[in-house]
Design a protein around this motif. Sequence first.
Motif, mmCIF file in Angstrom:
data_model
loop_
_atom_site.group_PDB
_atom_site.id
_atom_site.type_symbol
_atom_site.label_atom_id
_atom_site.label_comp_id
_atom_site.label_asym_id
_atom_site.label_seq_id
_atom_site.Cartn_x
_atom_site.Cartn_y
_atom_site.Cartn_z
ATOM 1 N N THR A 143 23.593 16.130 35.642
ATOM 2 C CA THR A 143 22.600 15.281 34.990
ATOM 3 C C THR A 143 21.822 14.549 36.080
ATOM 4 O OG1 THR A 143 24.160 13.446 34.875
ATOM 5 C CG2 THR A 143 24.084 14.934 32.971
ATOM 6 N N PRO A 144 20.616 14.111 35.792
ATOM 7 C CA PRO A 144 19.865 13.365 36.812
ATOM 8 C C PRO A 144 20.659 12.190 37.358
ATOM 9 C CG PRO A 144 18.418 13.950 34.985
ATOM 10 C CD PRO A 144 19.803 14.362 34.569
ATOM 11 N N ALA A 145 21.352 11.472 36.484
ATOM 12 C CA ALA A 145 22.119 10.311 36.950
ATOM 13 C C ALA A 145 23.243 10.746 37.889
ATOM 14 C CB ALA A 145 22.689 9.552 35.752
ATOM 15 N N ALA A 146 23.938 11.838 37.552
ATOM 16 C CA ALA A 146 25.056 12.291 38.384
ATOM 17 C C ALA A 146 24.554 12.825 39.722
ATOM 18 C CB ALA A 146 25.863 13.357 37.639
ATOM 19 N N LEU A 147 23.404 13.513 39.708
ATOM 20 C CA LEU A 147 22.882 14.048 40.970
ATOM 21 C C LEU A 147 22.387 12.930 41.881
ATOM 22 C CD1 LEU A 147 21.051 17.261 39.681
ATOM 23 C CD2 LEU A 147 23.224 17.120 40.913
ATOM 24 N N ASP A 148 22.034 11.809 41.286
ATOM 25 C CA ASP A 148 21.718 10.640 42.109
ATOM 26 C C ASP A 148 22.999 10.010 42.635
ATOM 27 O OD1 ASP A 148 19.009 10.757 42.081
ATOM 28 O OD2 ASP A 148 18.758 9.402 40.369
ATOM 29 N N ARG A 149 23.945 9.816 41.733
ATOM 30 C CA ARG A 149 25.185 9.143 42.107
ATOM 31 C C ARG A 149 25.962 9.936 43.151
ATOM 32 N NH1 ARG A 149 30.086 7.178 38.087
ATOM 33 N NH2 ARG A 149 31.392 6.352 39.760
ATOM 34 N N TYR A 150 25.968 11.257 42.980
ATOM 35 C CA TYR A 150 26.685 12.129 43.923
ATOM 36 C C TYR A 150 25.666 12.894 44.758
ATOM 37 C CZ TYR A 150 30.405 10.833 40.775
ATOM 38 O OH TYR A 150 31.295 10.105 40.020
ATOM 39 N N ALA A 151 24.714 12.157 45.311
ATOM 40 C CA ALA A 151 23.639 12.776 46.094
ATOM 41 C C ALA A 151 24.203 13.539 47.287
ATOM 42 C CB ALA A 151 22.655 11.704 46.547
ATOM 43 N N ASP A 152 25.361 13.077 47.812
ATOM 44 C CA ASP A 152 25.957 13.777 48.954
ATOM 45 C C ASP A 152 26.381 15.197 48.560
ATOM 46 O OD1 ASP A 152 27.895 12.606 47.245
ATOM 47 O OD2 ASP A 152 29.444 12.856 48.787
ATOM 48 N N LEU A 153 26.901 15.335 47.348
ATOM 49 C CA LEU A 153 27.329 16.657 46.893
ATOM 50 C C LEU A 153 26.106 17.543 46.636
ATOM 51 C CD1 LEU A 153 30.253 15.697 44.472
ATOM 52 C CD2 LEU A 153 30.371 16.454 46.849
ATOM 53 N N ALA A 154 25.078 16.967 46.023
ATOM 54 C CA ALA A 154 23.861 17.745 45.768
ATOM 55 C C ALA A 154 23.256 18.208 47.087
ATOM 56 C CB ALA A 154 22.874 16.900 44.966
ATOM 57 N N ALA A 155 23.273 17.310 48.083
ATOM 58 C CA ALA A 155 22.697 17.664 49.375
ATOM 59 C C ALA A 155 23.540 18.738 50.065
ATOM 60 C CB ALA A 155 22.609 16.412 50.254
ATOM 61 N N GLN A 156 24.859 18.604 49.938
ATOM 62 C CA GLN A 156 25.754 19.596 50.547
ATOM 63 C C GLN A 156 25.525 20.975 49.931
ATOM 64 O OE1 GLN A 156 29.861 18.402 50.359
ATOM 65 N NE2 GLN A 156 30.609 20.268 51.366
ATOM 66 N N ALA A 157 25.353 20.983 48.612
ATOM 67 C CA ALA A 157 25.083 22.250 47.930
ATOM 68 C C ALA A 157 23.763 22.827 48.398
ATOM 69 C CB ALA A 157 25.072 22.030 46.412
ATOM 70 N N ALA A 158 22.746 21.995 48.465
ATOM 71 C CA ALA A 158 21.428 22.476 48.872
ATOM 72 C C ALA A 158 21.470 23.052 50.287
ATOM 73 C CB ALA A 158 20.404 21.342 48.772
ATOM 74 N N ARG A 159 22.218 22.374 51.180
ATOM 75 C CA ARG A 159 22.337 22.882 52.553
ATOM 76 C C ARG A 159 22.979 24.263 52.588
ATOM 77 N NH1 ARG A 159 23.827 17.613 53.758
ATOM 78 N NH2 ARG A 159 26.043 18.149 53.807
ATOM 79 N N ALA A 160 23.849 24.524 51.616
ATOM 80 C CA ALA A 160 24.537 25.809 51.560
ATOM 81 C C ALA A 160 23.746 26.823 50.727
ATOM 82 C CB ALA A 160 25.938 25.624 50.991
ATOM 83 N N ASP A 161 22.496 26.506 50.444
ATOM 84 C CA ASP A 161 21.640 27.389 49.641
ATOM 85 C C ASP A 161 22.176 27.641 48.241
ATOM 86 O OD1 ASP A 161 19.555 27.688 51.434
ATOM 87 O OD2 ASP A 161 20.576 29.328 52.493
ATOM 88 N N VAL A 162 22.927 26.680 47.735
ATOM 89 C CA VAL A 162 23.414 26.764 46.357
ATOM 90 C C VAL A 162 22.358 26.139 45.444
ATOM 91 C CG1 VAL A 162 25.141 25.879 44.732
ATOM 92 C CG2 VAL A 162 25.846 26.665 47.013
ATOM 93 N N PRO A 163 21.894 26.872 44.433
ATOM 94 C CA PRO A 163 20.911 26.275 43.525
ATOM 95 C C PRO A 163 21.494 25.047 42.824
ATOM 96 C CG PRO A 163 21.130 28.638 43.123
ATOM 97 C CD PRO A 163 22.231 28.252 44.071
ATOM 98 N N VAL A 164 20.734 23.966 42.832
ATOM 99 C CA VAL A 164 21.138 22.733 42.159
ATOM 100 C C VAL A 164 20.146 22.506 41.025
ATOM 101 C CG1 VAL A 164 21.514 20.249 42.390
ATOM 102 C CG2 VAL A 164 22.034 21.792 44.309
ATOM 103 N N SER A 165 20.672 22.383 39.798
ATOM 104 C CA SER A 165 19.783 22.273 38.647
ATOM 105 C C SER A 165 20.105 21.042 37.838
ATOM 106 C CB SER A 165 19.921 23.516 37.743
ATOM 107 O OG SER A 165 19.641 24.691 38.474
ATOM 108 N N GLU A 166 19.072 20.319 37.477
ATOM 109 C CA GLU A 166 19.252 19.187 36.564
ATOM 110 C C GLU A 166 19.453 19.707 35.153
ATOM 111 O OE1 GLU A 166 16.111 16.358 36.807
ATOM 112 O OE2 GLU A 166 16.916 15.466 38.637
ATOM 113 N N VAL A 167 20.391 19.096 34.467
ATOM 114 C CA VAL A 167 20.600 19.418 33.044
ATOM 115 C C VAL A 167 20.556 18.119 32.248
ATOM 116 C CG1 VAL A 167 21.971 21.512 33.376
ATOM 117 C CG2 VAL A 167 23.117 19.298 33.305
ATOM 118 N N THR A 168 20.183 18.246 31.006
ATOM 119 C CA THR A 168 20.233 17.083 30.120
ATOM 120 C C THR A 168 21.689 16.730 29.827
ATOM 121 O OG1 THR A 168 20.247 18.485 28.168
ATOM 122 C CG2 THR A 168 18.073 17.796 28.992
ATOM 123 N N GLU A 169 21.926 15.559 29.275
ATOM 124 C CA GLU A 169 23.279 15.188 28.865
ATOM 125 C C GLU A 169 23.844 16.242 27.905
ATOM 126 O OE1 GLU A 169 25.197 12.775 29.849
ATOM 127 O OE2 GLU A 169 23.817 11.547 31.016
#
Lengths: 279, 279
Positions: free
Chosen positions: A66-92
């Motif tokens: 969720t947008p809130a979780a990707l903000d809260r766990y921005a380190d995980l989202a960034a780690q995924a992005a660095r590994a070329d893992v697609p990161v997608s926002e989803v609604t609740e």
Amino acid sequence: MQSPSRGRRLDAVSGPFTPRTPRVVAARRLQRRRDREATGRFLAEGPQAVREALARAGTVTELFGTPAALDRYADLAAQAARADVPVSEVTEEGLAALAETVAPQGLVAVCRHLDVPLDTALSRSPRLVAVLAEIRDPGNAGTVLRTADAAGAGAVVFAGDAVDPYNGKCVRSSAGSLFHVDVVRAPDPLAAVEALRTAGLSIFATTGYGDSDLDDLIDYGRLAAPTAWLFGSEAHGLPEELTAAADARVRVPLHGRAESLNLAAAAAVCLYASARALR
Amino acid sequence: MQSPSRGRRLDAVSGPFTPRTPRVVAARRLQRRRDREATGRFLAEGPQAVREALARAGTVTELFGTPAALDRYADLAAQAARADVPVSEVTEEGLAALAETVAPQGLVAVCRHLDVPLDTALSRSPRLVAVLAEIRDPGNAGTVLRTADAAGAGAVVFAGDAVDPYNGKCVRSSAGSLFHVDVVRAPDPLAAVEALRTAGLSIFATTGYGDSDLDDLIDYGRLAAPTAWLFGSEAHGLPEELTAAADARVRVPLHGRAESLNLAAAAAVCLYASARALR
């Protein structure tokens, strides 16, 4: 086949994924064993599991949040992005469709299956192995996997008609340990036991009717060598062919009036007895 | 207020009890904590629990069973009748109304509360005590109760705002051990800890952040004396005032990469370390 235009950057245009977005629909199918088997993928939910999964290179193939979780766990989202893992926002609602728990804290990852052949696990010379023989309860299996990891086991073998280690409840109960130890799927439990023995491990079968007391095994120093523990289901115990094939049939002593221990407790006592003896 | 004409003998006339029979309605209310507190009664379901309850004189006040179950477990029905416990046939629907599980094997007993004051439990000089501090999960509490019994604990203390030991899931998870050990309800955990210490028990608080390693406690012989183990909830751990009040703050060693053990596993390892040291 995914288009980059569906990714996070353009969400201002396309909006977060919903339960009806095809990629969410496809990922949600991984809640079913058949689809996990067909694709070699499974779901890990919650920040702890996602963190452990990301720590294993090549494991995560897609991250939803969720947008809130990707903000809260921005380190995980960034780690995924660095590994070329697609990161997608989803609604609740999209997240709720992917998650099996009520409060998964906003993150679900699609992961590749991790299990290795028994030979591969044995080539790393584990000194402690747990074998879950015909254990069907995913919560029990995940809990023993977690305990085995804590006790220092190098491998956990799901043997025979055991639960799928990628079952959502098993993944959650393992609390990340699925990503730590060598997980092995062995359709033939007896062949697995023979391979473990050939690799030099003592084979101890846990059973309430064992002729060896755990305390005696400790006293006689029999746990100070590489060991594989066989655990059966709470309802049915170990298959007889496995107890017969073991080097010893071990009972955890019952000092009070309880008729038995539950599986998680018995496994904890046995695995930690080994851990202490193997220090 | 019950009339003997509603009992088993005349069931050919009145038929088995249904979900609407007043005594079934009254017993069913014991699924709620408020009604358990108000009446000092609780429900035990399934033949194993009923057998254990009947083994404690004066505990069972009423036994309900389907006709098939009362035939199959005729020994239990006869034992209840010998103890002047009313035995009543219920329809499958009546039994389903009383039972919280899908397959309770046809028997549900109404039981008197069993807990004793802490002083009473301490007067029996238990060498091993488990304290469940603020543990709210009934399955966890019942499992630790069962494990404590197996390890030879004499008393299990439900301290502070812990789950009701008579909660149905706790009763079932205890697998009969609720009827074996001294169960104590201690609203003030700190007072309970002081009473345990005054009784001569060492107080060990389990925490992942403990400064004492369980293996060191074993090596230094500190478990060879009467011991009370304090266990907190998985979510929140022990209240700080309790960890501070303990003689040692003990961590179970983590040999692998698991971040922690679940409560049932940690309790099993600690309680069995004591059991072995106290042999």
